[in-house]
Design a protein around this motif. Structure first.
Motif, PDB file in Angstrom:
ATOM      1  N   THR A  23      45.284  39.404  38.405  1.00 45.58           N
ATOM      2  CA  THR A  23      44.534  38.390  39.140  1.00 45.58           C
ATOM      3  C   THR A  23      45.004  38.357  40.586  1.00 45.58           C
ATOM      4  O   THR A  23      46.199  38.208  40.847  1.00 45.58           O
ATOM      5  CB  THR A  23      44.717  37.000  38.506  1.00 45.58           C
ATOM      6  OG1 THR A  23      44.310  37.049  37.140  1.00 45.58           O
ATOM      7  CG2 THR A  23      43.878  35.963  39.236  1.00 45.58           C
ATOM      8  N   SER A  26      42.458  34.490  42.578  1.00 46.38           N
ATOM      9  CA  SER A  26      41.566  33.919  41.558  1.00 46.38           C
ATOM     10  C   SER A  26      40.486  34.874  41.085  1.00 46.38           C
ATOM     11  O   SER A  26      39.568  34.460  40.370  1.00 46.38           O
ATOM     12  CB  SER A  26      40.895  32.629  42.080  1.00 46.38           C
ATOM     13  OG  SER A  26      41.893  31.679  42.421  1.00 46.38           O
ATOM     14  N   GLN A  27      40.557  36.131  41.469  1.00 47.66           N
ATOM     15  CA  GLN A  27      39.587  37.116  41.010  1.00 47.66           C
ATOM     16  C   GLN A  27      40.265  38.112  40.076  1.00 47.66           C
ATOM     17  O   GLN A  27      41.371  38.578  40.338  1.00 47.66           O
ATOM     18  CB  GLN A  27      38.951  37.864  42.190  1.00 47.66           C
ATOM     19  CG  GLN A  27      37.841  38.815  41.755  1.00 47.66           C
ATOM     20  CD  GLN A  27      37.056  39.373  42.925  1.00 47.66           C
ATOM     21  OE1 GLN A  27      37.231  38.925  44.060  1.00 47.66           O
ATOM     22  NE2 GLN A  27      36.190  40.341  42.669  1.00 47.66           N
ATOM     23  N   GLN A  28      39.556  38.430  38.981  1.00 46.07           N
ATOM     24  CA  GLN A  28      40.104  39.328  37.978  1.00 46.07           C
ATOM     25  C   GLN A  28      39.825  40.792  38.340  1.00 46.07           C
ATOM     26  O   GLN A  28      38.725  41.142  38.739  1.00 46.07           O
ATOM     27  CB  GLN A  28      39.488  39.029  36.605  1.00 46.07           C
ATOM     28  CG  GLN A  28      39.885  37.696  36.019  1.00 46.07           C
ATOM     29  CD  GLN A  28      41.339  37.664  35.575  1.00 46.07           C
ATOM     30  OE1 GLN A  28      41.914  38.685  35.228  1.00 46.07           O
ATOM     31  NE2 GLN A  28      41.929  36.477  35.590  1.00 46.07           N
ATOM     32  N   TYR A  29      40.852  41.620  38.191  1.00 47.13           N
ATOM     33  CA  TYR A  29      40.736  43.060  38.402  1.00 47.13           C
ATOM     34  C   TYR A  29      41.389  43.778  37.225  1.00 47.13           C
ATOM     35  O   TYR A  29      42.119  43.184  36.429  1.00 47.13           O
ATOM     36  CB  TYR A  29      41.432  43.494  39.692  1.00 47.13           C
ATOM     37  CG  TYR A  29      40.838  42.958  40.968  1.00 47.13           C
ATOM     38  CD1 TYR A  29      39.838  43.653  41.646  1.00 47.13           C
ATOM     39  CD2 TYR A  29      41.282  41.763  41.521  1.00 47.13           C
ATOM     40  CE1 TYR A  29      39.300  43.174  42.825  1.00 47.13           C
ATOM     41  CE2 TYR A  29      40.753  41.266  42.699  1.00 47.13           C
ATOM     42  CZ  TYR A  29      39.761  41.983  43.354  1.00 47.13           C
ATOM     43  OH  TYR A  29      39.229  41.503  44.531  1.00 47.13           O
ATOM     44  N   ASP A  46      37.024  46.288  40.078  1.00 43.10           N
ATOM     45  CA  ASP A  46      36.547  44.930  39.812  1.00 43.10           C
ATOM     46  C   ASP A  46      35.380  44.970  38.839  1.00 43.10           C
ATOM     47  O   ASP A  46      34.578  44.041  38.781  1.00 43.10           O
ATOM     48  CB  ASP A  46      36.136  44.243  41.112  1.00 43.10           C
ATOM     49  CG  ASP A  46      35.022  44.990  41.837  1.00 43.10           C
ATOM     50  OD1 ASP A  46      34.642  46.107  41.393  1.00 43.10           O
ATOM     51  OD2 ASP A  46      34.534  44.482  42.872  1.00 43.10           O
ATOM     52  N   ASN A  47      35.278  46.079  38.074  1.00 43.81           N
ATOM     53  CA  ASN A  47      34.207  46.366  37.124  1.00 43.81           C
ATOM     54  C   ASN A  47      32.886  46.692  37.794  1.00 43.81           C
ATOM     55  O   ASN A  47      31.861  46.854  37.114  1.00 43.81           O
ATOM     56  CB  ASN A  47      34.010  45.205  36.131  1.00 43.81           C
ATOM     57  CG  ASN A  47      35.195  45.019  35.214  1.00 43.81           C
ATOM     58  OD1 ASN A  47      35.921  45.959  34.914  1.00 43.81           O
ATOM     59  ND2 ASN A  47      35.413  43.789  34.773  1.00 43.81           N
ATOM     60  N   SER A  96      47.290  39.755  47.883  1.00 41.61           N
ATOM     61  CA  SER A  96      45.997  39.468  48.513  1.00 41.61           C
ATOM     62  C   SER A  96      45.246  40.781  48.668  1.00 41.61           C
ATOM     63  O   SER A  96      45.847  41.856  48.693  1.00 41.61           O
ATOM     64  CB  SER A  96      46.187  38.796  49.879  1.00 41.61           C
ATOM     65  OG  SER A  96      46.908  39.643  50.766  1.00 41.61           O
ATOM     66  N   ARG A 205      33.890  35.724  29.576  1.00 42.60           N
ATOM     67  CA  ARG A 205      34.928  36.505  30.236  1.00 42.60           C
ATOM     68  C   ARG A 205      34.484  37.935  30.540  1.00 42.60           C
ATOM     69  O   ARG A 205      35.117  38.631  31.333  1.00 42.60           O
ATOM     70  CB  ARG A 205      36.191  36.527  29.382  1.00 42.60           C
ATOM     71  CG  ARG A 205      36.952  35.203  29.406  1.00 42.60           C
ATOM     72  CD  ARG A 205      38.335  35.385  28.832  1.00 42.60           C
ATOM     73  NE  ARG A 205      38.315  35.534  27.379  1.00 42.60           N
ATOM     74  CZ  ARG A 205      38.510  34.528  26.528  1.00 42.60           C
ATOM     75  NH1 ARG A 205      38.729  33.300  26.989  1.00 42.60           N
ATOM     76  NH2 ARG A 205      38.494  34.725  25.227  1.00 42.60           N
ATOM     77  N   SER A 208      37.162  40.735  30.257  1.00 45.84           N
ATOM     78  CA  SER A 208      38.396  40.681  31.045  1.00 45.84           C
ATOM     79  C   SER A 208      39.630  40.655  30.155  1.00 45.84           C
ATOM     80  O   SER A 208      40.718  41.023  30.592  1.00 45.84           O
ATOM     81  CB  SER A 208      38.377  39.451  31.956  1.00 45.84           C
ATOM     82  OG  SER A 208      38.275  38.255  31.198  1.00 45.84           O
TER      83      SER A 208
END
Length: 326
Positions: A23, A26-29, A46-47, A96, A205, A208
């Motif tokens: 993360t 706040s963004q999932q990778y 990031d898909n 970041s 999700r 994720s």
């Protein structure tokens, strides 16, 4: 060459490294990274898009000096810290990310031995072949394998129901009423799963959580077996295969090349040739035993024993059945 012997000599590449969730802001990778004693390969997604970076040798040292002029450390120690920042970030680690045209930059702010440590991953867009080899094909293989296992589990449950029904027909009863189970019905089970709250949460999700520890191990096993099945077979290997299969594995065969980088420092037998190259996973900060590493080591030991038993059974001469005279 048997699979057991091949596993001892094979060196995993980036394709064999499982994806891990991360993360950032706040963004999932998802990411995967392959480390050596003086280099790394990183694949990030990031898909939607995929970014890749490979850094080694002089380029690694130049970036280290440019970003951390006051830090004096070996490339191995730097790579250890980079790995920890991605896989086991501490409270003092800040990540970041920013995008500039076709580039994806990940900024890392952490501490190394009490001093400020800064790093930048400067990734470029990955090509289609890399995406296919590292993401699309392995995920399809995982889905197919999990589907096969699901069918086998259903067969086992149905067989257990028949066994329980046989016990009941002979008058057997459970000692406690609440542990009694109803007959398993595949269609009802599938409908219950679709209507459950957990199914809705998984859909939200969008996969994720698909790379849990169990699925990471499944990914690793699939890609390792795939590498073995697609390995180039030399002429010498085909002629000497019968001889190699009869060799008994040495006690000192538990070597670094047999284990993944995360378990190389947990090997119970020291290497015979003291090579100066060390995996960045052998960090002084990770000397404490880990239950996850220990369980993974036990699983791999069991797998090795199973493969050796299969090879031994193949080479054993078949016994002729004795004819009984009536």
């Amino acid at each position: 060459m048997s699979e057991v012997e091949w596993r001892r000599k094979w060196k995993p590449d980036l394709k064999a490294c499982p994806w891990q969730p991360i993360t950032i802001a706040s963004q999932q990778y998802l990411f995967k990274c392959m480390y050596t004693h003086s280099s790394y390969e990183l694949l990030f997604t990031d898909n939607v898009k995929f970014w890749f970076e490979q850094l080694e040798g002089d380029d690694l040292e130049e970036r280290t000096v440019a970003l951390n002029p006051s830090v004096k450390a070996t490339p191995t120690r730097i790579l250890d810290e980079i790995q920890n920042c991605l896989e086991k970030p501490s409270k003092k680690t800040n990540l970041s990310a920013s995008r500039k045209k076709n580039k994806f930059v990940i900024n890392v702010d952490s501490q190394l031995a009490g001093m400020a440590f800064v790093w930048q991953f400067r990734c470029e867009e990955a090509d289609s072949s890399m995406i296919s080899e590292n993401f699309n094909v392995p995920l399809l293989a995982m889905v197919a394998e999990l589907t096969r296992r699901n069918k086998e589990l259903i067969k086992i449950i149905e067989a257990k129901d028949k066994e329980i029904d046989d016990y009941k027909s002979q008058g057997a009863k459970t000692s406690r009423k609440h542990i009694e189970t109803a007959m398993f019905v595949t269609t009802a089970f599938e409908n219950d799963m679709i209507m459950s709250r957990d199914f809705e949460e998984e859909v939200k999700r969008l996969g994720s959580s698909g790379f849990s520890e169990d699925n990471q191990d499944l990914y690793r096993q699939i890609m390792t077996r795939y590498a073995y099945l697609t390995r180039p077979v030399a002429a010498e290997e085909t002629t000497d295969e019968s001889v190699d299969d009869k060799k008994t594995p040495s006690v000192n065969s538990w070597e670094i090349n047999r284990l993944p980088a995360s378990l190389a420092d947990r090997s119970p037998v020291k290497s015979v040739n003291n090579s100066p190259q060390k995996s960045p996973a052998k960090s002084s900060s990770s000397e404490e035993p880990s239950p996850v590493k220990d369980s993974e080591l036990l699983r791999r030991q069991a797998l090795e024993r199973k493969l050796e038993d299969e090879e031994r059974k193949k080479n054993e001469p078949k016994k002729k059945k004795k004819k009984i005279a009536f």
